[in-house]
Design a protein around this motif. Structure first.
Motif, PDB file in Angstrom:
ATOM      1  N   ALA A 199       0.830  -1.202   0.000  1.00  0.00           N
ATOM      2  CA  ALA A 199       0.000   0.000   0.000  1.00  0.00           C
ATOM      3  C   ALA A 199       0.871   1.261   0.000  1.00  0.00           C
ATOM      4  N   LEU A 200       1.920   1.257   0.791  1.00  0.00           N
ATOM      5  CA  LEU A 200       2.812   2.414   0.823  1.00  0.00           C
ATOM      6  C   LEU A 200       3.523   2.598  -0.515  1.00  0.00           C
ATOM      7  N   GLN A 201       3.924   1.501  -1.151  1.00  0.00           N
ATOM      8  CA  GLN A 201       4.554   1.582  -2.465  1.00  0.00           C
ATOM      9  C   GLN A 201       3.571   2.092  -3.510  1.00  0.00           C
ATOM     10  N   PHE A 202       2.331   1.612  -3.454  1.00  0.00           N
ATOM     11  CA  PHE A 202       1.296   2.091  -4.360  1.00  0.00           C
ATOM     12  C   PHE A 202       1.120   3.601  -4.199  1.00  0.00           C
ATOM     13  N   GLY A 203       1.038   4.061  -2.965  1.00  0.00           N
ATOM     14  CA  GLY A 203       0.897   5.488  -2.705  1.00  0.00           C
ATOM     15  C   GLY A 203       2.061   6.292  -3.248  1.00  0.00           C
ATOM     16  N   GLU A 204       3.264   5.755  -3.102  1.00  0.00           N
ATOM     17  CA  GLU A 204       4.444   6.432  -3.635  1.00  0.00           C
ATOM     18  C   GLU A 204       4.415   6.445  -5.160  1.00  0.00           C
ATOM     19  N   ASP A 205       4.055   5.313  -5.756  1.00  0.00           N
ATOM     20  CA  ASP A 205       4.010   5.214  -7.221  1.00  0.00           C
ATOM     21  C   ASP A 205       3.035   6.217  -7.830  1.00  0.00           C
ATOM     22  N   TYR A 206       1.945   6.490  -7.128  1.00  0.00           N
ATOM     23  CA  TYR A 206       0.913   7.380  -7.650  1.00  0.00           C
ATOM     24  C   TYR A 206       0.861   8.723  -6.933  1.00  0.00           C
ATOM     25  N   ASP A 207       1.913   9.033  -6.175  1.00  0.00           N
ATOM     26  CA  ASP A 207       2.070  10.333  -5.522  1.00  0.00           C
ATOM     27  C   ASP A 207       0.848  10.719  -4.690  1.00  0.00           C
ATOM     28  N   LEU A 208       0.379   9.777  -3.878  1.00  0.00           N
ATOM     29  CA  LEU A 208      -0.758  10.032  -3.005  1.00  0.00           C
ATOM     30  C   LEU A 208      -0.295  10.674  -1.705  1.00  0.00           C
ATOM     31  N   ASP A 209      -1.089  11.580  -1.187  1.00  0.00           N
ATOM     32  CA  ASP A 209      -0.803  12.195   0.107  1.00  0.00           C
ATOM     33  C   ASP A 209      -1.269  11.280   1.219  1.00  0.00           C
ATOM     34  N   ARG A 210      -0.394  11.054   2.189  1.00  0.00           N
ATOM     35  CA  ARG A 210      -0.758  10.229   3.342  1.00  0.00           C
ATOM     36  C   ARG A 210      -1.582  11.043   4.318  1.00  0.00           C
ATOM     37  N   VAL A 211      -2.581  10.397   4.893  1.00  0.00           N
ATOM     38  CA  VAL A 211      -3.461  11.102   5.832  1.00  0.00           C
ATOM     39  C   VAL A 211      -2.741  11.488   7.116  1.00  0.00           C
ATOM     40  N   ASP A 212      -1.702  10.759   7.478  1.00  0.00           N
ATOM     41  CA  ASP A 212      -0.990  11.058   8.717  1.00  0.00           C
ATOM     42  C   ASP A 212       0.095  12.124   8.549  1.00  0.00           C
ATOM     43  N   ARG A 213       0.258  12.638   7.356  1.00  0.00           N
ATOM     44  CA  ARG A 213       1.284  13.657   7.115  1.00  0.00           C
ATOM     45  C   ARG A 213       0.708  14.998   6.729  1.00  0.00           C
ATOM     46  N   GLY A 214      -0.584  15.091   6.576  1.00  0.00           N
ATOM     47  CA  GLY A 214      -1.207  16.356   6.210  1.00  0.00           C
ATOM     48  C   GLY A 214      -0.925  16.750   4.777  1.00  0.00           C
TER      49      GLY A 214
END
Length: 63
Positions: A46-61
């Motif tokens: 999931a974290l790799q997917f988020g990185e691949d698609y430049d998604l903002d993490r909810v815990d980082r604002g």
């Protein structure tokens, strides 16, 4: 080809929700696309997917 199990899919979906507030369905992921990440543990996938698609993490604002 890696076989996707229901438990892996559920854990991946939970990790997507926890880190990015989206689901597999929200992202429109097919089994073919999920298979690219199936060699990873669900959270790492999931974290790799988020990185691949430049998604903002909810815990980082917002950036």
């Amino acid at each position: 080809m890696t076989t996707l199990t229901a438990s892996w899919r559920d854990a991946f979906n939970a990790a997507l929700q926890a880190h990015f507030a989206i689901t597999i369905e929200d992202a429109g992921l097919s089994d073919t696309e999920l298979a690219r990440y199936a060699d990873l543990e669900p959270k790492a996938a999931a974290l790799q997917f988020g990185e691949d698609y430049d998604l903002d993490r909810v815990d980082r604002g917002w950036r």
